[in-house]
Structures are given as structure tokens and as C-alpha cells.
Design a protein around this motif. Structure first.
Motif, PDB file in Angstrom:
ATOM      1  N   UNK A 110       0.834  -1.208   0.000  1.00  0.00           N
ATOM      2  CA  UNK A 110       0.000   0.000   0.000  1.00  0.00           C
ATOM      3  C   UNK A 110       0.863   1.250   0.000  1.00  0.00           C
ATOM      4  N   UNK A 111       0.451   2.225  -0.796  1.00  0.00           N
ATOM      5  CA  UNK A 111       1.066   3.547  -0.806  1.00  0.00           C
ATOM      6  C   UNK A 111       0.045   4.551  -0.289  1.00  0.00           C
ATOM      7  N   UNK A 112       0.379   5.232   0.794  1.00  0.00           N
ATOM      8  CA  UNK A 112      -0.426   6.343   1.292  1.00  0.00           C
ATOM      9  C   UNK A 112       0.283   7.614   0.845  1.00  0.00           C
ATOM     10  N   UNK A 127      -3.273   4.031  -2.457  1.00  0.00           N
ATOM     11  CA  UNK A 127      -3.158   3.187  -3.634  1.00  0.00           C
ATOM     12  C   UNK A 127      -2.743   1.797  -3.152  1.00  0.00           C
ATOM     13  N   UNK A 128      -3.628   0.801  -3.315  1.00  0.00           N
ATOM     14  CA  UNK A 128      -3.360  -0.561  -2.849  1.00  0.00           C
ATOM     15  C   UNK A 128      -3.096  -1.495  -4.025  1.00  0.00           C
ATOM     16  N   UNK A 129      -2.132  -2.349  -3.851  1.00  0.00           N
ATOM     17  CA  UNK A 129      -1.762  -3.305  -4.889  1.00  0.00           C
ATOM     18  C   UNK A 129      -2.941  -4.182  -5.291  1.00  0.00           C
ATOM     19  N   UNK A 136      -7.865   5.541  -3.877  1.00  0.00           N
ATOM     20  CA  UNK A 136      -8.901   5.321  -2.865  1.00  0.00           C
ATOM     21  C   UNK A 136      -8.807   6.386  -1.776  1.00  0.00           C
ATOM     22  N   UNK A 137      -9.886   6.542  -1.057  1.00  0.00           N
ATOM     23  CA  UNK A 137      -9.987   7.364   0.154  1.00  0.00           C
ATOM     24  C   UNK A 137      -9.284   8.713   0.070  1.00  0.00           C
TER      25      UNK A 137
END
Length: 184
Positions: A110-112, A127-129, A136-137
């Protein structure tokens, strides 16, 4: 007194900018800018949990793809911070690849990502793999996360401070003060 963190240039002074900061007694590290990361050992890159990008010129953002490649298939969450427009730049890099196989991964890299809009405002997205790195969010809000992190670093003698789309190095005097006192 032994330093709590150990900063080091990833490349020589004429290479792409990247500063690796290893925390003593902790299994985490920071990166300031994402220049060419191939000189940094994989084990060190996998310790990185926070990355501060001053701007998205190629020499400051080139290492993003290498970081992404090394972290895929691992259960890692990395926070990235950059200037206004940074969310779109990360999203565009991620959109440049085909993610048709990642939903089957057991882990969810995951990238925040947070773009700094001003000294007090930021916008974030995840951004989730496993979701193909779709945005997202998305949130807007105060710039508290980086301020707290930077305050923690500043107690140790020097700090990097992100403001107005650039990274500036602050050198402290013999007595350390908090970021809020320095920027007031």
C-alpha cells in the motif's frame, strides 16, 4: 550521546538526489527524494516507511519504479509526501503499468500518498496493490502527520522540513528546538 538516526547520501554528490535515513534500534527508515536507488541495498529499501519528495523532476523521482518493483508482493505500507500535484503524478506512474495479476497476491502493498498544498493543508489518497493501485480514500485536511514526524526527527540535531513544494535542510544549533519554534 549516540545519534538516533544515520543519514547518508544514496549516490555521490553529482548523482541523482536521495538521502537515506536509518533509525537506530528501529526497523524503519526514511528517504528524502527518490533519485536513482539502485546503489541502495534491497534490505535497506524494504525498511523505508516514509518518503519525502521535493518535486517530481526525473532526477528526484526516478527511483519510484525501482521501489515499486521491490515492494510488490510484500505486506508493506509506505507513506509518500510531495508538493501540490504529487497525487496525480504518482497516479500517472502507477497507471503506466498493467495490474491484471495483483488481485491474487496474498499481501497488499500500500502507498499512502499526501500532497502538501500549503504549510497547513494537505490532500491524501491510498493506492493498494490488490485493487490495481486505483486511487482510494481521497481526503483533505491539516498537515499534522509530517509535522509530528519532523518534530520527532528534529530532536536529534537536524531535520528536513517540507514547505512550499521543496525540501529545505534545517541545521540546528547546539540546543535542539522543535519545528514549531523554528518556523514561528
Amino acid at each position: 550521546m549516540k545519534p538516533v538516526f544515520h543519514p547518508a547520501l544514496v549516490n555521490d554528490v553529482f548523482g541523482d538526489p536521495a538521502v537515506y535515513v536509518d533509525f537506530l534500534f528501529e526497523k524503519r527508515a526514511l528517504l528524502f527524494d527518490l533519485g536513482d536507488l539502485r546503489n541502495l541495498a534491497t534490505r535497506k529499501i524494504l525498511k523505508v516507511r516514509d518518503i519525502f519528495v521535493s518535486h517530481a523532476h526525473m532526477d528526484h523521482f526516478f527511483g519510484f519504479d525501482w521501489l515499486l518493483r521491490l515492494c510488490l508482493g510484500r505486506d508493506i505500507r509506505i507513506r509518500l509526501f510531495g508538493p501540490a500535484g504529487f497525487l496525480g503524478q504518482v497516479e500517472a506512474k502507477l497507471a503506466g503499468y498493467t495490474w491484471n495479476l495483483v488481485e491474487n497476491y496474498d499481501t497488499d502493498f500500500t502507498l499512502d500518498v499526501t500532497e502538501i498544498l500549503s504549510e497547513t493543508e494537505a490532500r491524501s489518497a491510498r493506492f493498494r496493490c490488490q485493487s490495481g493501485f486505483r486511487r482510494e480514500t481521497a481526503t483533505n485536511g491539516p498537515f499534522a502527520t509530517v509535522c509530528c514526524l519532523t518534530r520527532k526527527i528534529s530532536r536529534c540535531g537536524s531535520a528536513y522540513w517540507i514547505t512550499k513544494s521543496r525540501v529545505s535542510r534545517l541545521r540546528s544549533k547546539k540546543s535542539c528546538t522543535s519545528i514549531s519554534e523554528r518556523t514561528a
